[in-house]
Design a protein around this motif. Structure first.
Motif, PDB file in Angstrom:
ATOM      1  N   VAL A 158       0.836  -1.207   0.000  1.00 32.16           N
ATOM      2  CA  VAL A 158       0.000   0.000   0.000  1.00 32.16           C
ATOM      3  C   VAL A 158       0.867   1.252   0.000  1.00 32.16           C
ATOM      4  N   GLU A 159       1.951   1.252   0.785  1.00 35.27           N
ATOM      5  CA  GLU A 159       2.804   2.446   0.852  1.00 35.27           C
ATOM      6  C   GLU A 159       3.569   2.698  -0.427  1.00 35.27           C
ATOM      7  N   HIS A 160       3.571   1.729  -1.333  1.00 33.58           N
ATOM      8  CA  HIS A 160       4.257   1.904  -2.615  1.00 33.58           C
ATOM      9  C   HIS A 160       3.288   1.942  -3.787  1.00 33.58           C
ATOM     10  N   GLY A 161       1.995   2.211  -3.510  1.00 25.95           N
ATOM     11  CA  GLY A 161       1.099   2.553  -4.600  1.00 25.95           C
ATOM     12  C   GLY A 161      -0.013   1.605  -4.938  1.00 25.95           C
ATOM     13  N   PHE A 162      -0.270   0.570  -4.125  1.00 25.50           N
ATOM     14  CA  PHE A 162      -1.332  -0.385  -4.451  1.00 25.50           C
ATOM     15  C   PHE A 162      -2.644   0.351  -4.714  1.00 25.50           C
ATOM     16  N   PRO A 163      -3.386  -0.022  -5.758  1.00 20.02           N
ATOM     17  CA  PRO A 163      -3.197  -1.199  -6.618  1.00 20.02           C
ATOM     18  C   PRO A 163      -2.345  -0.952  -7.861  1.00 20.02           C
ATOM     19  N   ALA A 164      -2.086   0.313  -8.236  1.00 22.12           N
ATOM     20  CA  ALA A 164      -1.308   0.562  -9.451  1.00 22.12           C
ATOM     21  C   ALA A 164      -0.534   1.866  -9.320  1.00 22.12           C
ATOM     22  N   ARG A 165       0.653   1.887  -9.905  1.00 20.97           N
ATOM     23  CA  ARG A 165       1.515   3.062  -9.887  1.00 20.97           C
ATOM     24  C   ARG A 165       2.310   3.119 -11.181  1.00 20.97           C
ATOM     25  N   MET A 166       2.945   4.245 -11.386  1.00 20.93           N
ATOM     26  CA  MET A 166       3.796   4.404 -12.569  1.00 20.93           C
ATOM     27  C   MET A 166       5.249   4.122 -12.227  1.00 20.93           C
ATOM     28  N   VAL A 167       5.962   3.519 -13.163  1.00 24.34           N
ATOM     29  CA  VAL A 167       7.402   3.289 -13.051  1.00 24.34           C
ATOM     30  C   VAL A 167       8.005   3.607 -14.419  1.00 24.34           C
ATOM     31  N   VAL A 168       8.802   4.669 -14.483  1.00 20.98           N
ATOM     32  CA  VAL A 168       9.426   5.086 -15.739  1.00 20.98           C
ATOM     33  C   VAL A 168      10.929   5.165 -15.517  1.00 20.98           C
ATOM     34  N   PRO A 169      11.727   4.286 -16.117  1.00 23.09           N
ATOM     35  CA  PRO A 169      13.180   4.304 -15.898  1.00 23.09           C
ATOM     36  C   PRO A 169      13.799   5.606 -16.399  1.00 23.09           C
ATOM     37  N   GLY A 170      14.789   6.084 -15.645  1.00 22.20           N
ATOM     38  CA  GLY A 170      15.587   7.208 -16.100  1.00 22.20           C
ATOM     39  C   GLY A 170      15.126   8.570 -15.650  1.00 22.20           C
ATOM     40  N   LEU A 171      13.990   8.678 -14.974  1.00 21.49           N
ATOM     41  CA  LEU A 171      13.483   9.967 -14.506  1.00 21.49           C
ATOM     42  C   LEU A 171      13.327   9.935 -12.993  1.00 21.49           C
ATOM     43  N   TYR A 172      13.615  11.065 -12.343  1.00 23.80           N
ATOM     44  CA  TYR A 172      13.383  11.146 -10.910  1.00 23.80           C
ATOM     45  C   TYR A 172      11.900  10.908 -10.612  1.00 23.80           C
ATOM     46  N   GLY A 173      11.644  10.392  -9.424  1.00 21.38           N
ATOM     47  CA  GLY A 173      10.295   9.948  -9.089  1.00 21.38           C
ATOM     48  C   GLY A 173       9.238  11.020  -9.144  1.00 21.38           C
ATOM     49  N   TYR A 174       9.590  12.287  -8.871  1.00 23.87           N
ATOM     50  CA  TYR A 174       8.565  13.317  -8.812  1.00 23.87           C
ATOM     51  C   TYR A 174       7.985  13.662 -10.184  1.00 23.87           C
ATOM     52  N   VAL A 175       8.618  13.144 -11.268  1.00 21.29           N
ATOM     53  CA  VAL A 175       8.051  13.349 -12.603  1.00 21.29           C
ATOM     54  C   VAL A 175       7.699  12.024 -13.282  1.00 21.29           C
ATOM     55  N   SER A 176       7.758  10.916 -12.547  1.00 28.62           N
ATOM     56  CA  SER A 176       7.597   9.647 -13.257  1.00 28.62           C
ATOM     57  C   SER A 176       6.962   8.517 -12.469  1.00 28.62           C
ATOM     58  N   ALA A 177       6.864   8.633 -11.159  1.00 27.68           N
ATOM     59  CA  ALA A 177       6.537   7.454 -10.348  1.00 27.68           C
ATOM     60  C   ALA A 177       5.297   7.681  -9.497  1.00 27.68           C
ATOM     61  N   THR A 178       4.222   8.231 -10.083  1.00 38.17           N
ATOM     62  CA  THR A 178       3.009   8.518  -9.329  1.00 38.17           C
ATOM     63  C   THR A 178       2.418   7.247  -8.740  1.00 38.17           C
ATOM     64  N   LYS A 179       2.227   7.257  -7.417  1.00 43.04           N
ATOM     65  CA  LYS A 179       1.594   6.126  -6.731  1.00 43.04           C
ATOM     66  C   LYS A 179       0.091   6.338  -6.656  1.00 43.04           C
ATOM     67  N   TRP A 180      -0.654   5.249  -6.542  1.00 45.33           N
ATOM     68  CA  TRP A 180      -2.120   5.277  -6.456  1.00 45.33           C
ATOM     69  C   TRP A 180      -2.714   6.099  -7.613  1.00 45.33           C
ATOM     70  N   VAL A 181      -2.134   5.938  -8.804  1.00 42.73           N
ATOM     71  CA  VAL A 181      -2.521   6.763  -9.948  1.00 42.73           C
ATOM     72  C   VAL A 181      -3.937   6.413 -10.415  1.00 42.73           C
ATOM     73  N   THR A 182      -4.731   7.425 -10.685  1.00 42.36           N
ATOM     74  CA  THR A 182      -6.102   7.209 -11.156  1.00 42.36           C
ATOM     75  C   THR A 182      -6.452   8.055 -12.369  1.00 42.36           C
ATOM     76  N   ASP A 183      -5.585   8.990 -12.766  1.00 39.52           N
ATOM     77  CA  ASP A 183      -5.929   9.886 -13.861  1.00 39.52           C
ATOM     78  C   ASP A 183      -4.665  10.296 -14.606  1.00 39.52           C
ATOM     79  N   ILE A 184      -4.701  10.240 -15.933  1.00 36.58           N
ATOM     80  CA  ILE A 184      -3.606  10.719 -16.780  1.00 36.58           C
ATOM     81  C   ILE A 184      -4.198  11.654 -17.821  1.00 36.58           C
ATOM     82  N   GLU A 185      -3.793  12.914 -17.760  1.00 38.49           N
ATOM     83  CA  GLU A 185      -4.233  13.889 -18.753  1.00 38.49           C
ATOM     84  C   GLU A 185      -3.102  14.137 -19.738  1.00 38.49           C
ATOM     85  N   VAL A 186      -3.356  13.907 -21.002  1.00 35.79           N
ATOM     86  CA  VAL A 186      -2.381  14.198 -22.048  1.00 35.79           C
ATOM     87  C   VAL A 186      -2.479  15.692 -22.342  1.00 35.79           C
TER      88      VAL A 186
END
Length: 602
Positions: A441-469
């Motif tokens: 849970v503390e690492h984003g359950f049930p789903a989170r983003m993982v993008v190699p090569g970028l610091y977490g504050y621009v790539s690793a949103t935990k508990w993600v529910t919305d992506i706006e392009v």
């Protein structure tokens, strides 16, 4: 003889300040308990303490946040909540002291805090009308408790003893409040009780400048008599019934005990209601399909097995956690869904069940927080399982000109991920599992983003529910609004794990070892030097791909004395870690990691 303070003694003594402070703190505790129950019945994140805490995080200047992260690490949220409770207790104590003097003042103080709670709850991202319920419930309970406690505290001090001078003594049988002054000594002659004017001869009343009447009778002069002196003995009023059968102090203690019990019961009940929403059972029940693209097997030699050296795989309970959530979101996978919208040809909404039906990819990826100082702990490596984020974005068909994915967590946190990085072929994942099990849970359950090569504050949103392009020009994510860089590629860095700084060593060959990372570029070399002397090539451990950190070791022939060890890494693009020391803001720390050690002479 009369007392000059008799009039002031006719009023009850003001309750002690300590009693007022107790009144305020207990009323606040009752309010928090009631609010917890209401939050458990509605939305856990709407608890006033949590809402105010989240608002405090949002409003805190970035340098203060950076200090909190560096000083308290993973305990920064505990320290923040503790600080909020201390401030609340102090404020409540003042409100209580005002309330025992005048209840209206205390109620105004409570109303001010309720207003702050409502404002914090209603300004939270994704807030709903339900968010006001806990604050209103807590305010109502707190007001009731404050009124009862303040009245009880006002009865603690009995009226002061009153003294009545002679001539004002109450009649026997009259209802007197205090003791009565009763004369003592020789009997009082009637003349003493006669007004002086009645005993004054008429000529004494004639103005001195007028002659006496000729026919006025002459009065022989008589010797003046001394005025008798009287003393008074204070005796209790015979009508005084003594202390009340139910002393005010006892009543205050009983009322305080009831308030404390109510506060504890409310807090425990609220916690139980929130715990019922815990997703641990749902998390344990998930069964993941076999990955369509499994992670490559770890090559031999990926772990150097040196005591004190970070393992290649970071265990879940040791993986760093840096986020803005004071309350861990409990998101039921049965109700979770992700919406992709904005500058797209068609919106996409996907449920957790649908996500698990997509081809899943397994890969080793090292994550790094931009707040990590040189040689810091905010970096870790794990095996992730998830669906291709690029495939999901392409399914929505982004429009020309879009360059950012504004990703939002269930608690309102946002990160801005460069669209081109997600689509360039790297294993950018919408992750559902970590190290072989469902995300903690503390690492984003049930789903989170993982993008190699970028610091977490621009790539690793935990508990993600919305992506706006969208575009970087049109929208700024949470940390960008606070001065951090829009796009944040991870810098090539290294860390010395052993020996630890300040260690005392024996004069023998000693392994100097650590980890280095250059996600999505790969670590090509690591060098070590002693006392700013020549650089020595370290031996590198094997790695499965370029998205993970890499262990390294150099055997140092340690000699007696005080020494400074430094390291630097070179990535596969040929870039070598810079010696320029820079703090984490605005795009990551830099500089050589170092360790000062002492080698004994024997």
């Amino acid at each position: 003889m009369t007392s000059a303070s008799a009039s002031s003694d006719d009023q009850p003594r003001a309750p002690h300040a300590l009693a007022g402070a107790v009144v305020g703190v207990l009323a606040a505790a009752v309010a928090i308990g009631a609010a917890q129950v209401a939050a458990g019945l509605t939305v856990p994140q709407s608890s006033p303490v949590i809402a105010v805490g989240q608002a405090a995080i949002d409003l805190t200047p970035t340098p203060v946040k950076d200090f909190a992260i560096s000083a308290f690490g993973a305990n920064d949220k505990t320290v923040l909540l503790g600080g909020i409770l201390v401030v609340l207790a102090l404020y409540a104590a003042v409100v209580g002291m005002l309330a025992v003097r005048r209840l209206a003042f205390g109620m105004w103080g409570l109303a001010i805090f309720a207003f702050i709670g409502l404002a914090a709850a209603l300004t939270r991202p994704n807030s709903t009308p339900e968010y006001i319920v806990p604050t209103l419930a807590g305010a109502a309970a707190g007001a009731f408790a404050l009124a009862r406690l303040a009245r009880a505290a006002a009865r603690i001090s009995p009226p002061a003893a009153r003294a009545r001078p002679a001539g004002q003594a109450g009649r026997r049988g009259s209802r007197a409040v205090g003791p009565t002054a009763v004369p003592s000594g020789p009997p009082v002659p009637p003349e003493a009780l006669t007004p002086p004017e009645a005993l004054t001869p008429p000529e004494a009343l004639t103005p001195p400048d007028l002659p006496a009447a000729p026919d006025a009778p002459a009065y022989p002069e008589e010797p003046a008599e001394e005025t008798p002196a009287y003393s008074f003995t204070y005796l209790p009023n015979p009508d005084d019934q003594g202390p009340a059968r139910w002393p005010g102090r006892r009543q205050f203690l009983v009322t305080s005990g009831i308030a404390a019990a109510a506060a504890a019961a409310g807090t425990l009940a609220g916690r139980e209601l929130i715990t019922r929403r815990n997703v641990s059972q749902a998390r344990a029940a998930i069964r993941f399909p076999r990955p369509a693209v499994p992670a490559p097997p770890l090559p031999a030699g990926s772990n150097l097995n040196i005591p004190g050296l970070s393992s290649f795989i970071t265990p879940d309970d040791s993986f760093y956690r840096v986020d803005t959530a004071l309350f861990l979101p409990q998101v039921d996978p049965a109700t979770w869904q992700l919406r992709i919208h904005g500058m797209v040809q068609r919106e996409v909404t996907i449920t957790f069940a649908e996500l698990l039906k997509r081809p899943l990819i397994e890969d080793y990826v090292t994550l790094t927080c931009v707040s990590d100082p040189v040689s810091g702990p905010y970096v870790g490596n794990a095996k992730w399982l998830g669906a291709s984020l690029a495939a999901l974005i392409r399914q929505a068909r982004p429009l020309a000109g879009a360059d950012q994915l504004l990703c939002t967590s269930v608690d309102g946190f946002t990160s801005g991920t460069p669209l081109q990085v997600v689509l360039d072929g790297r294993d950018a994942l919408l992750a559902v599992a970590m190290n072989g099990t469902a995300l903690p849970v503390e690492h984003g359950f049930p789903a989170r983003m993982v993008v190699p090569g970028l610091y977490g504050y621009v790539s690793a949103t935990k508990w993600v529910t919305d992506i706006e392009v969208t575009t970087f020009a049109a929208a700024s994510a949470y940390w960008v609004q606070r001065g951090w860089s829009q796009q944040a590629p991870i810098k090539t860095e290294s860390r010395i794990d052993v020996p630890a700084g300040g260690a005392s060593l024996a004069p023998r060959r000693t392994p100097v070892a650590g980890v280095a990372w250059a996600q999505h570029k790969g670590v090509a070399a690591v060098e070590v030097r002693v006392d700013r002397g020549p650089w020595h090539q370290a031996r590198l451990a094997a790695v499965p791909d370029i998205d993970t950190w890499r262990q390294w070791v150099w055997e140092w022939p340690a000699t007696p004395g005080n020494h400074l060890l430094e390291a630097r890494a070179t990535d596969q693009t040929g870039y070598t870690q810079t010696p320029v020391q820079a703090p984490p803001p605005p795009n990551g720390a830099s500089g050589y990691p170092s360790a000062a050690v002492t080698v004994s002479s024997s």
